[in-house]
Scaffold this motif. Structure first.
Motif, mmCIF file in Angstrom:
data_model
loop_
_atom_site.group_PDB
_atom_site.id
_atom_site.type_symbol
_atom_site.label_atom_id
_atom_site.label_comp_id
_atom_site.label_asym_id
_atom_site.label_seq_id
_atom_site.Cartn_x
_atom_site.Cartn_y
_atom_site.Cartn_z
ATOM 1 N N TYR A 175 15.303 70.464 68.337
ATOM 2 C CA TYR A 175 14.705 71.643 68.955
ATOM 3 C C TYR A 175 15.098 72.941 68.258
ATOM 4 N N GLY A 176 16.001 72.870 67.296
ATOM 5 C CA GLY A 176 16.332 74.059 66.525
ATOM 6 C C GLY A 176 17.629 74.735 66.896
ATOM 7 N N GLY A 177 18.329 74.223 67.903
ATOM 8 C CA GLY A 177 19.589 74.844 68.286
ATOM 9 C C GLY A 177 20.770 74.421 67.439
ATOM 10 N N GLY A 178 20.642 73.294 66.735
ATOM 11 C CA GLY A 178 21.720 72.820 65.882
ATOM 12 C C GLY A 178 22.867 72.159 66.610
ATOM 13 N N TYR A 179 22.720 71.916 67.924
ATOM 14 C CA TYR A 179 23.849 71.419 68.707
ATOM 15 C C TYR A 179 24.290 70.015 68.288
ATOM 16 N N PHE A 180 23.348 69.141 68.042
ATOM 17 C CA PHE A 180 23.735 67.770 67.734
ATOM 18 C C PHE A 180 24.429 67.699 66.378
ATOM 19 N N ASP A 181 23.918 68.430 65.390
ATOM 20 C CA ASP A 181 24.573 68.455 64.085
ATOM 21 C C ASP A 181 25.980 69.026 64.192
ATOM 22 N N ARG A 182 26.145 70.110 64.931
ATOM 23 C CA ARG A 182 27.472 70.686 65.116
ATOM 24 C C ARG A 182 28.426 69.673 65.744
ATOM 25 N N THR A 183 27.913 68.933 66.717
ATOM 26 C CA THR A 183 28.739 67.967 67.429
ATOM 27 C C THR A 183 29.217 66.862 66.498
ATOM 28 N N LEU A 184 28.308 66.324 65.693
ATOM 29 C CA LEU A 184 28.697 65.272 64.753
ATOM 30 C C LEU A 184 29.676 65.807 63.716
ATOM 31 N N ALA A 185 29.447 67.036 63.256
ATOM 32 C CA ALA A 185 30.332 67.615 62.246
ATOM 33 C C ALA A 185 31.738 67.844 62.783
ATOM 34 N N ALA A 186 31.838 68.171 64.064
ATOM 35 C CA ALA A 186 33.138 68.514 64.648
ATOM 36 C C ALA A 186 33.881 67.315 65.231
ATOM 37 N N ALA A 187 33.197 66.188 65.389
ATOM 38 C CA ALA A 187 33.769 65.063 66.118
ATOM 39 C C ALA A 187 35.003 64.499 65.428
ATOM 40 N N LYS A 188 36.090 64.387 66.167
ATOM 41 C CA LYS A 188 37.287 63.731 65.641
ATOM 42 C C LYS A 188 37.047 62.221 65.523
ATOM 43 N N ARG A 189 36.263 61.715 66.450
ATOM 44 C CA ARG A 189 35.843 60.309 66.394
ATOM 45 C C ARG A 189 34.332 60.318 66.593
ATOM 46 N N ARG A 190 33.617 60.212 65.484
ATOM 47 C CA ARG A 190 32.164 60.356 65.539
ATOM 48 C C ARG A 190 31.518 59.186 66.279
ATOM 49 N N PRO A 191 30.628 59.478 67.233
ATOM 50 C CA PRO A 191 29.894 58.394 67.885
ATOM 51 C C PRO A 191 28.849 57.809 66.949
ATOM 52 N N PHE A 192 28.417 56.606 67.258
ATOM 53 C CA PHE A 192 27.291 56.003 66.562
ATOM 54 C C PHE A 192 26.036 56.695 67.079
ATOM 55 N N ALA A 193 25.404 57.485 66.227
ATOM 56 C CA ALA A 193 24.309 58.361 66.651
ATOM 57 C C ALA A 193 22.962 57.698 66.406
ATOM 58 N N ILE A 194 22.199 57.513 67.476
ATOM 59 C CA ILE A 194 20.890 56.873 67.401
ATOM 60 C C ILE A 194 19.816 57.881 67.791
ATOM 61 N N THR A 220 12.249 53.747 67.448
ATOM 62 C CA THR A 220 11.018 54.163 68.115
ATOM 63 C C THR A 220 10.463 52.990 68.902
ATOM 64 N N GLU A 221 9.284 53.185 69.480
ATOM 65 C CA GLU A 221 8.646 52.082 70.197
ATOM 66 C C GLU A 221 8.304 50.909 69.273
ATOM 67 N N ALA A 222 8.287 51.176 67.960
ATOM 68 C CA ALA A 222 7.978 50.122 66.977
ATOM 69 C C ALA A 222 9.216 49.403 66.470
ATOM 70 N N GLY A 223 10.382 49.760 67.003
ATOM 71 C CA GLY A 223 11.606 49.087 66.594
ATOM 72 C C GLY A 223 12.507 49.978 65.754
ATOM 73 N N LEU A 224 13.484 49.345 65.101
ATOM 74 C CA LEU A 224 14.433 50.068 64.256
ATOM 75 C C LEU A 224 13.721 50.552 62.998
ATOM 76 N N GLN A 225 13.747 51.863 62.767
ATOM 77 C CA GLN A 225 13.028 52.453 61.638
ATOM 78 C C GLN A 225 13.951 52.849 60.493
ATOM 79 N N TRP A 226 15.215 53.071 60.808
ATOM 80 C CA TRP A 226 16.175 53.429 59.765
ATOM 81 C C TRP A 226 17.575 53.097 60.264
ATOM 82 N N SER A 227 18.398 52.626 59.337
ATOM 83 C CA SER A 227 19.784 52.333 59.674
ATOM 84 C C SER A 227 20.661 52.659 58.484
ATOM 85 N N ALA A 228 21.813 53.245 58.766
ATOM 86 C CA ALA A 228 22.746 53.569 57.695
ATOM 87 C C ALA A 228 23.480 52.341 57.196
ATOM 88 N N SER A 229 23.445 51.264 57.951
ATOM 89 C CA SER A 229 24.177 50.048 57.548
ATOM 90 C C SER A 229 23.216 48.938 57.141
#
Length: 229
Positions: A175-194, A220-229
């Motif tokens: 949405y343009g607020g940058g909150y999720f990126d900030r959260t991942l960048a600051a996380a001491k223990r990063r969650p698995f982000a989907i 998405t409704e079509a299944g897994l579209q991208w995975s880092a692993s």
């Protein structure tokens, strides 16, 4: 140091808020300021178009899509997290015609998972996560989104990120607020982000900027579209 002699901010505002960003914000080692402004303009246009298309879907269609996304998430979790008991899973309270995945979250809780919701406690800072369960006391949070009334916080193992758009490099248009990126960048223990959203919201690229952080998976409704692993 920035051009005015002040130290740079650790968590940069996203280019989609370029009107609030000082010209010296942009990283000279990554992109030039004009390119970042052009990306910001493009993102605003794409965001508006994607949100309009999603809002045009009927309630019945969104419900069907949410069920399909939940099925896709079940398949991903079965492969990567076969035992969900005691896992902390952060979802989201649906706004702006987002897919409602709360029924899926409740089913996970019935299997022993612990639920959480993201909360903006400080504007333009990383999110915090508060525990949530069906029937929990709620209050109005940032943007009037309902959030758990407790002040207790919890670190998620898995965090869902609603997608306005996405690409096959694992990047999310939000949405343009940058909150999720900030959260991942600051996380001491990063969650698995989907990232979760519509197949029709796929973009060729979001033109990632230095502060954009890849997700761990996109579903998405079509299944897994991208995975880092």
């Amino acid at each position: 140091m920035t051009a005015n002699g002040s130290p740079p901010s650790r968590y940069a505002s996203p280019p989609c808020l370029a009107g609030e960003v000082a010209p010296d914000y942009f990283d000279s080692l990554a992109v030039d300021p004009q390119q970042a402004v052009d990306v910001a303009r493009w993102r605003r246009s794409e965001r508006a178009a994607r949100l309009e298309a999603r809002a045009a879907l009927s309630v019945t269609d969104r419900q069907s899509l949410a069920i399909a996304v939940a099925t896709s998430l079940d398949a991903v979790l079965a492969r990567l997290f076969p035992v969900c008991r005691d896992l902390v899973i952060s979802g989201y309270w649906p706004i702006k015609s987002e897919l409602d995945l709360r029924p899926w979250m409740i089913r996970l809780a019935e299997k022993g998972a612990r639920l959480a919701l993201p909360v903006v406690e400080t504007p333009k800072a990383p999110l915090v996560f508060r525990p949530w369960s069906p029937g929990a006391a709620m209050e109005r949070g940032h943007w009037n989104i309902p959030v758990p009334a407790t002040r207790e916080t919890i670190l998620p193992d898995i965090a869902l990120a609603p997608l306005v758009g996405w690409d096959r490099e694992g990047y999310r248009l939000g949405y343009g607020g940058g909150y999720f990126d900030r959260t991942l960048a600051a996380a001491k223990r990063r969650p698995f982000a989907i990232g979760v959203g519509l197949q029709s919201a796929q973009l060729a690229t979001i033109f990632p900027q230095p502060h954009d952080i890849r997700l761990d998976a996109i579903v998405t409704e079509a299944g897994l579209q991208w995975s880092a692993s």
